[in-house]
Every structure is written in C-alpha cells, then in structure tokens.
Design a protein around this motif. Structure first.
Motif, PDB file in Angstrom:
ATOM      1  N   ASN A  17      47.822  30.137  38.016  1.00  0.00           N
ATOM      2  CA  ASN A  17      46.710  31.061  37.798  1.00  0.00           C
ATOM      3  C   ASN A  17      47.077  32.451  38.291  1.00  0.00           C
ATOM      4  O   ASN A  17      48.014  32.614  39.066  1.00  0.00           O
ATOM      5  CB  ASN A  17      45.457  30.611  38.552  1.00  0.00           C
ATOM      6  N   GLU A  18      46.294  33.414  37.850  1.00  0.00           N
ATOM      7  CA  GLU A  18      46.598  34.795  38.195  1.00  0.00           C
ATOM      8  C   GLU A  18      45.295  35.515  38.543  1.00  0.00           C
ATOM      9  O   GLU A  18      44.321  35.433  37.800  1.00  0.00           O
ATOM     10  CB  GLU A  18      47.252  35.448  36.969  1.00  0.00           C
ATOM     11  N   LEU A  19      45.307  36.206  39.680  1.00  0.00           N
ATOM     12  CA  LEU A  19      44.156  37.041  40.039  1.00  0.00           C
ATOM     13  C   LEU A  19      44.471  38.461  39.583  1.00  0.00           C
ATOM     14  O   LEU A  19      45.491  39.031  39.968  1.00  0.00           O
ATOM     15  CB  LEU A  19      43.929  37.026  41.553  1.00  0.00           C
ATOM     16  N   ARG A  20      43.608  39.019  38.731  1.00  0.00           N
ATOM     17  CA  ARG A  20      43.875  40.370  38.221  1.00  0.00           C
ATOM     18  C   ARG A  20      42.794  41.319  38.709  1.00  0.00           C
ATOM     19  O   ARG A  20      41.607  40.981  38.669  1.00  0.00           O
ATOM     20  CB  ARG A  20      43.873  40.376  36.693  1.00  0.00           C
ATOM     21  N   PHE A  21      43.217  42.503  39.172  1.00  0.00           N
ATOM     22  CA  PHE A  21      42.202  43.506  39.506  1.00  0.00           C
ATOM     23  C   PHE A  21      42.701  44.906  39.201  1.00  0.00           C
ATOM     24  O   PHE A  21      43.896  45.150  39.084  1.00  0.00           O
ATOM     25  CB  PHE A  21      41.715  43.375  40.963  1.00  0.00           C
ATOM     26  N   GLU A  22      41.741  45.822  39.044  1.00  0.00           N
ATOM     27  CA  GLU A  22      42.062  47.229  38.777  1.00  0.00           C
ATOM     28  C   GLU A  22      41.277  48.092  39.749  1.00  0.00           C
ATOM     29  O   GLU A  22      40.143  47.784  40.087  1.00  0.00           O
ATOM     30  CB  GLU A  22      41.632  47.607  37.353  1.00  0.00           C
ATOM     31  N   VAL A  23      41.925  49.176  40.187  1.00  0.00           N
ATOM     32  CA  VAL A  23      41.253  50.154  41.040  1.00  0.00           C
ATOM     33  C   VAL A  23      41.189  51.444  40.230  1.00  0.00           C
ATOM     34  O   VAL A  23      42.227  51.999  39.881  1.00  0.00           O
ATOM     35  CB  VAL A  23      42.067  50.413  42.333  1.00  0.00           C
ATOM     36  N   GLY A  57      44.142  53.849  40.187  1.00  0.00           N
ATOM     37  CA  GLY A  57      45.136  53.720  39.118  1.00  0.00           C
ATOM     38  C   GLY A  57      45.888  52.397  39.175  1.00  0.00           C
ATOM     39  O   GLY A  57      46.591  52.038  38.244  1.00  0.00           O
ATOM     40  N   ALA A  58      45.727  51.648  40.279  1.00  0.00           N
ATOM     41  CA  ALA A  58      46.477  50.388  40.410  1.00  0.00           C
ATOM     42  C   ALA A  58      45.920  49.324  39.471  1.00  0.00           C
ATOM     43  O   ALA A  58      44.702  49.152  39.350  1.00  0.00           O
ATOM     44  CB  ALA A  58      46.426  49.910  41.854  1.00  0.00           C
ATOM     45  N   LYS A  59      46.837  48.625  38.790  1.00  0.00           N
ATOM     46  CA  LYS A  59      46.462  47.462  37.980  1.00  0.00           C
ATOM     47  C   LYS A  59      47.361  46.339  38.474  1.00  0.00           C
ATOM     48  O   LYS A  59      48.576  46.383  38.287  1.00  0.00           O
ATOM     49  CB  LYS A  59      46.709  47.726  36.494  1.00  0.00           C
ATOM     50  N   VAL A  60      46.758  45.353  39.115  1.00  0.00           N
ATOM     51  CA  VAL A  60      47.559  44.374  39.851  1.00  0.00           C
ATOM     52  C   VAL A  60      47.289  42.968  39.337  1.00  0.00           C
ATOM     53  O   VAL A  60      46.151  42.625  39.012  1.00  0.00           O
ATOM     54  CB  VAL A  60      47.214  44.452  41.368  1.00  0.00           C
ATOM     55  N   ALA A  61      48.346  42.154  39.267  1.00  0.00           N
ATOM     56  CA  ALA A  61      48.184  40.744  38.912  1.00  0.00           C
ATOM     57  C   ALA A  61      48.929  39.914  39.946  1.00  0.00           C
ATOM     58  O   ALA A  61      50.126  40.077  40.131  1.00  0.00           O
ATOM     59  CB  ALA A  61      48.751  40.492  37.512  1.00  0.00           C
ATOM     60  N   ILE A  62      48.185  39.051  40.648  1.00  0.00           N
ATOM     61  CA  ILE A  62      48.804  38.190  41.651  1.00  0.00           C
ATOM     62  C   ILE A  62      48.922  36.805  41.043  1.00  0.00           C
ATOM     63  O   ILE A  62      47.912  36.170  40.719  1.00  0.00           O
ATOM     64  CB  ILE A  62      47.951  38.123  42.941  1.00  0.00           C
ATOM     65  N   TYR A  63      50.148  36.330  40.899  1.00  0.00           N
ATOM     66  CA  TYR A  63      50.375  35.053  40.215  1.00  0.00           C
ATOM     67  C   TYR A  63      50.822  34.020  41.238  1.00  0.00           C
ATOM     68  O   TYR A  63      51.565  34.334  42.169  1.00  0.00           O
ATOM     69  CB  TYR A  63      51.457  35.235  39.145  1.00  0.00           C
ATOM     70  N   THR A  64      50.388  32.778  41.045  1.00  0.00           N
ATOM     71  CA  THR A  64      50.868  31.718  41.938  1.00  0.00           C
ATOM     72  C   THR A  64      51.378  30.531  41.129  1.00  0.00           C
ATOM     73  O   THR A  64      50.750  30.117  40.160  1.00  0.00           O
ATOM     74  CB  THR A  64      49.755  31.267  42.914  1.00  0.00           C
ATOM     75  N   ASP A  77      37.311  47.737  40.308  1.00  0.00           N
ATOM     76  CA  ASP A  77      36.474  47.975  39.123  1.00  0.00           C
ATOM     77  C   ASP A  77      36.376  46.716  38.292  1.00  0.00           C
ATOM     78  O   ASP A  77      35.373  46.452  37.650  1.00  0.00           O
ATOM     79  CB  ASP A  77      37.077  49.108  38.301  1.00  0.00           C
ATOM     80  N   VAL A  78      37.459  45.959  38.289  1.00  0.00           N
ATOM     81  CA  VAL A  78      37.503  44.701  37.557  1.00  0.00           C
ATOM     82  C   VAL A  78      38.227  43.745  38.479  1.00  0.00           C
ATOM     83  O   VAL A  78      39.234  44.123  39.081  1.00  0.00           O
ATOM     84  CB  VAL A  78      38.388  44.845  36.294  1.00  0.00           C
ATOM     85  N   ILE A  79      37.739  42.511  38.619  1.00  0.00           N
ATOM     86  CA  ILE A  79      38.518  41.510  39.351  1.00  0.00           C
ATOM     87  C   ILE A  79      38.150  40.146  38.784  1.00  0.00           C
ATOM     88  O   ILE A  79      36.971  39.840  38.612  1.00  0.00           O
ATOM     89  CB  ILE A  79      38.292  41.602  40.884  1.00  0.00           C
ATOM     90  N   TYR A  80      39.144  39.354  38.401  1.00  0.00           N
ATOM     91  CA  TYR A  80      38.858  38.023  37.851  1.00  0.00           C
ATOM     92  C   TYR A  80      40.104  37.150  37.947  1.00  0.00           C
ATOM     93  O   TYR A  80      41.213  37.652  38.109  1.00  0.00           O
ATOM     94  CB  TYR A  80      38.389  38.118  36.397  1.00  0.00           C
ATOM     95  N   VAL A  81      39.886  35.843  37.845  1.00  0.00           N
ATOM     96  CA  VAL A  81      41.011  34.907  37.865  1.00  0.00           C
ATOM     97  C   VAL A  81      41.292  34.477  36.427  1.00  0.00           C
ATOM     98  O   VAL A  81      40.383  34.083  35.697  1.00  0.00           O
ATOM     99  CB  VAL A  81      40.682  33.669  38.722  1.00  0.00           C
ATOM    100  N   ALA A  82      42.554  34.597  36.018  1.00  0.00           N
ATOM    101  CA  ALA A  82      42.941  34.185  34.661  1.00  0.00           C
ATOM    102  C   ALA A  82      43.682  32.863  34.744  1.00  0.00           C
ATOM    103  O   ALA A  82      44.581  32.697  35.560  1.00  0.00           O
ATOM    104  CB  ALA A  82      43.837  35.251  34.038  1.00  0.00           C
ATOM    105  N   LYS A  83      43.277  31.921  33.896  1.00  0.00           N
ATOM    106  CA  LYS A  83      43.947  30.610  33.889  1.00  0.00           C
ATOM    107  C   LYS A  83      45.066  30.583  32.839  1.00  0.00           C
ATOM    108  O   LYS A  83      45.965  29.763  32.887  1.00  0.00           O
ATOM    109  CB  LYS A  83      42.930  29.504  33.631  1.00  0.00           C
ATOM    110  N   GLU A  84      44.981  31.498  31.866  1.00  0.00           N
ATOM    111  CA  GLU A  84      46.019  31.562  30.820  1.00  0.00           C
ATOM    112  C   GLU A  84      46.940  32.737  31.155  1.00  0.00           C
ATOM    113  O   GLU A  84      46.490  33.871  31.170  1.00  0.00           O
ATOM    114  CB  GLU A  84      45.371  31.863  29.463  1.00  0.00           C
ATOM    115  N   THR A  85      48.209  32.490  31.415  1.00  0.00           N
ATOM    116  CA  THR A  85      49.135  33.603  31.653  1.00  0.00           C
ATOM    117  C   THR A  85      50.447  33.308  30.931  1.00  0.00           C
ATOM    118  O   THR A  85      50.772  32.145  30.716  1.00  0.00           O
ATOM    119  CB  THR A  85      49.460  33.788  33.155  1.00  0.00           C
ATOM    120  N   PRO A  86      51.197  34.357  30.576  1.00  0.00           N
ATOM    121  CA  PRO A  86      52.484  34.111  29.918  1.00  0.00           C
ATOM    122  C   PRO A  86      53.624  33.940  30.938  1.00  0.00           C
ATOM    123  O   PRO A  86      54.783  33.987  30.576  1.00  0.00           O
ATOM    124  CB  PRO A  86      52.692  35.392  29.092  1.00  0.00           C
ATOM    125  N   MET A  87      53.281  33.737  32.231  1.00  0.00           N
ATOM    126  CA  MET A  87      54.332  33.733  33.247  1.00  0.00           C
ATOM    127  C   MET A  87      55.380  32.636  33.052  1.00  0.00           C
ATOM    128  O   MET A  87      56.551  32.828  33.346  1.00  0.00           O
ATOM    129  CB  MET A  87      53.718  33.633  34.647  1.00  0.00           C
TER     130      MET A  87
END
Length: 423
Positions: A17-23, A57-64, A77-87
């Motif tokens: 999964n990946e936690l994505r957020f933007e500042v 300006g930061a756009k961050v994706a934390i993948y595990t 501004d946006v924060i969510y957990v994505a279950k679908e990632t191309p990692m």
C-alpha cells in the motif's frame, strides 16, 4: 494555529500500500515519522523514528512492501491510502536491469542504458528516481542523465546534464548535486532550437560514454535517462535521436500506448521497449504550476532549500571584462546565404551581445570554454548567474551568483529563462 492542525494522524498500511499526500499551502509544514515496519519514499528507505519535513509543493508517496505505521503532523491538502500501485512493476523493471548489470559485471561490459519516455506529468522523473535509488541500494553507481530541459532536475531549467549517483536521494531534498556535468541550452523546450538540442544530446552522450570507459563500477551499473514530455512530431524524432546517441538497451514508455507502438515499430529489435502504467498518484500540472516549479528550481539554485540555506553573492562586472554570447542568430533568407551555407546554420551561430536592459533578470551560463569559438556551444558550464541590474552609464552589470567574485571564466551565455529575485 488551531489544535486540529497540530494533531497527528496515524496511518496503518497493509503490505503493497501507499500513503499519498500533497502540501499546497504556502508556509505550511508537514512532518512525517515512521513508527513501525518498513517503508520508502520513491525508493529511498525511511529511517524509523526520524522526523522528515515537507513544505509547500511537496507531493509525497510512502510505499511499504511489508506493512507499516506512519504518523503525519501538519496540514495536508490531500492525504489518502492507495491500495493499487505500480510499485511491483517498477520493482520488476529494476530486477531486470539488475540482472543485466550482473551479466555486464561478469563480462566487464557496459551495463544497461534505460530511457524513460512519455507525455508530461506521468511520473517519468519519479520512475527514474525509484530505479536509481534501488540501483544504489544494491551497491551500484549508475549515471543519471536528465534531458528534460523544461524542469532541469540536475541543474536548472534550460539545461541538460548528467550526475553520478552514489547514494540514495534524500527523502526531502532529492539527489546530492555534487559535481554534475551540465550543458547550457537556454530555452525551456527543445522545439526552440532542435539543431542545438540534438548537438548537445550527442555531446552529453559522448561524455557519458567516456565516463563509463574509465570507471568499471559505473560501467556495469549503466545509465538511467529522463526525457521531456514533448513526444509528438519533432519531439518524437528527438526521442529516437536520444535513443541512438546514448545507445539505449531499454526504453520504458509510461502511460501512452500510441508512443509505445510507434517505438516498437521504429526502434531496432535489439532494444527492449516496455510499456508501464503510470501511478494513480501522479498529478497533472497546469502551465502555471510548471512555471512555478521552474522558478522554484532556479530559486533553490541560488538560495538553497529551507533545510539547507545558501547565501548568494551580488557583485558588479564591467562590460569590458566579459564576453556575452547568445546562441542562434535570426534566419537569413536563402537568397542572402553565402555559398555552401545551410539554412539552419544560423541556429548554432554565436552572436556577441552588448549588455543592454533586455538582459535584465535573465540567467547567464558561465562557460568552461577557453577560446571564443564554436567550442563554446559544446562545452559544459561551470554554473549560472542572474543579471539583477544593467548600468548603461557606468557600463557594468550586477550579477547574483552562488559564488563570490571573480567569475570562473569571462565567457557568458545568454539564457531566455528569467528569475525575478524577490529576496
């Protein structure tokens, strides 16, 4: 500051999964701490318990890969957990490149040269960063080549360049910019002067090949090339040109099947062309956002980052002490061309400029060239200065420079990119 902004949010991520957020908000800071498990940001491992800071300006994706717990403080501004990632796909690409590196090691040959292509805003730079980080974590020393003069990750916009990657990118700062090899193009899109752009790509490719010759570890580690998002017409020709110049082995096409099919048709069979999905976290940027990100890159060149401030110098230079050139003269009609001269020769002609108010706020490249001849076109540059004042009476210009005077060389090249110094 209200309490809810201070309050920390905790996220428990499942494997893959990946936690994505933007500042987005100006002057906003967001802090990230890995509480448990393992996680990475674009291929760089996160240190458990360490606080990472992100600003506007930061756009961050934390993948595990295995699952983890993350704490985020501050206003996103946006924060969510994505279950679908191309990692997993990106990781497979890394594994395939690593297999080629192991083979290259055994035979003392050149490792894989991989080029990432696709339209604007599909995450090309991010895929490059992931592949480079994974390579370095395996003990490799790849060369990163950036042909995207619109954004300029290695130096500033309006340039192309190469950088030896020796350690993973810092999560909040990117790759360490030690001793980059930078060529001055002076425009934000290759379409402004395709002839010059192709000459510089050849020159950079030759220099990179020389670097691979002399260093065994880098030779087997290979090269990862980022390209610009202009892929139609002349842009497509430029992709083919770069692939040939750098003798690429693998082309990864992000998110565009048409481009993938064209390349399969036009690229020799011994080059592997792979189609990759883009990440769902990739954000399309407006023209304004792209131009703001360019300004930000230039500002960081002179002033550093919030974490790593720099204090540029300002000094006057006499006009008589410098030679200022612009590359490219206005085209002449065919009837006026001297015999044997081609109509597009004007695109690579050096034109001596007298400093004038028109150069105000423009960036100038400081050339390494020793003689003022055609060598100037193809020489890499020492760095950049910005014109903050033009004094006609005293015949001086005032320059903003990362280093104190004197300039390392008196040959300067004009860039159409501007920087309004608001400090």
């Amino acid at each position: 500051m209200t309490d809810d902004k201070k309050s920390a949010q905790e996220f428990k991520l499942d494997p893959d999964n990946e936690l994505r957020f933007e500042v987005e908000s100006k002057n906003e800071k967001v802090y990230l701490i890995l509480k448990a498990g393992l996680a990475e940001v674009f291929g760089t491992e996160i240190v458990k318990g360490k606080t990472y800071e992100f600003s506007s300006g930061a756009k961050v994706a934390i993948y595990t890969w295995q699952g983890c717990t993350i704490e985020v403080k501050g206003k996103t501004d946006v924060i969510y957990v994505a279950k679908e990632t191309p990692m997993v796909t990106y990781s497979n690409c890394h594994a395939a490149l690593e297999f080629m590196r192991i083979e290259a090691d055994k035979e003392n040959k050149k490792g894989p040269t991989a080029m990432i292509v696709g339209p604007n805003d599909v995450g090309k730079s991010t895929v490059c960063r992931i592949l480079l980080n994974y390579a370095v974590r395996m003990g490799r020393r790849p060369i990163f080549v950036d042909l995207d003069m619109g954004q300029g990750q290695i130096s500033i916009p309006g340039t192309i360049g190469a950088l030896l990657i020796e350690r993973p990118a810092a999560i909040d700062e990117g790759f360490s910019q030690e001793a980059p090899l930078v060529y001055h193009f002076g425009h934000k899109t290759p379409s402004a002067n395709i002839t010059l752009s192709e000459m510089l790509i050849n020159q950079l490719a030759n220099t990179v090949k020389e670097r691979l010759e002399v260093n065994k570890k880098t030779r087997s580690s290979g090269v990862i090339i980022n390209t610009c998002g202009w892929i139609k017409g002349g842009g497509y020709k430029q992709v083919l040109h770069a692939a040939k110049s750098f003798e690429v082995d693998v082309i990864m096409v992000l998110d565009q099947e048409r481009l993938y099919n064209e390349l399969v048709r036009d690229i020799p069979n011994f080059v592997k062309v792979v189609f990759l999905q883009k990440s769902g976290g990739v954000v399309e940027r407006s023209k304004t956002a792209r131009s703001e990100s360019r300004d930000q890159r230039i500002r960081e060149y002179f002033y550093g980052t919030p974490k790593n401030s720099m204090y540029p110098h300002s000094f006057d230079v006499k006009w008589s002490e410098i030679k200022l050139y612009k590359i490219g003269a206005p085209p002449l009609p065919d009837s006026c061309l001297p015999l044997g001269m081609k109509a597009d020769d004007h695109l690579t002609k050096l034109v001596l400029l007298t400093p004038n108010p028109g150069i105000l706020h423009h960036l100038l490249a400081v050339s390494f060239a020793e003689k003022d001849d055609d060598e100037i076109l193809l020489n890499h540059v020492a760095g950049f200065v910005c014109v903050t004042n033009v004094d006609n009476e005293r015949q001086t210009i005032t320059l903003l420079s990362p280093q104190p005077k004197p300039l390392p060389n008196n040959i300067l090249l004009f860039s159409e990119l501007q920087f309004m110094d608001s400090h």
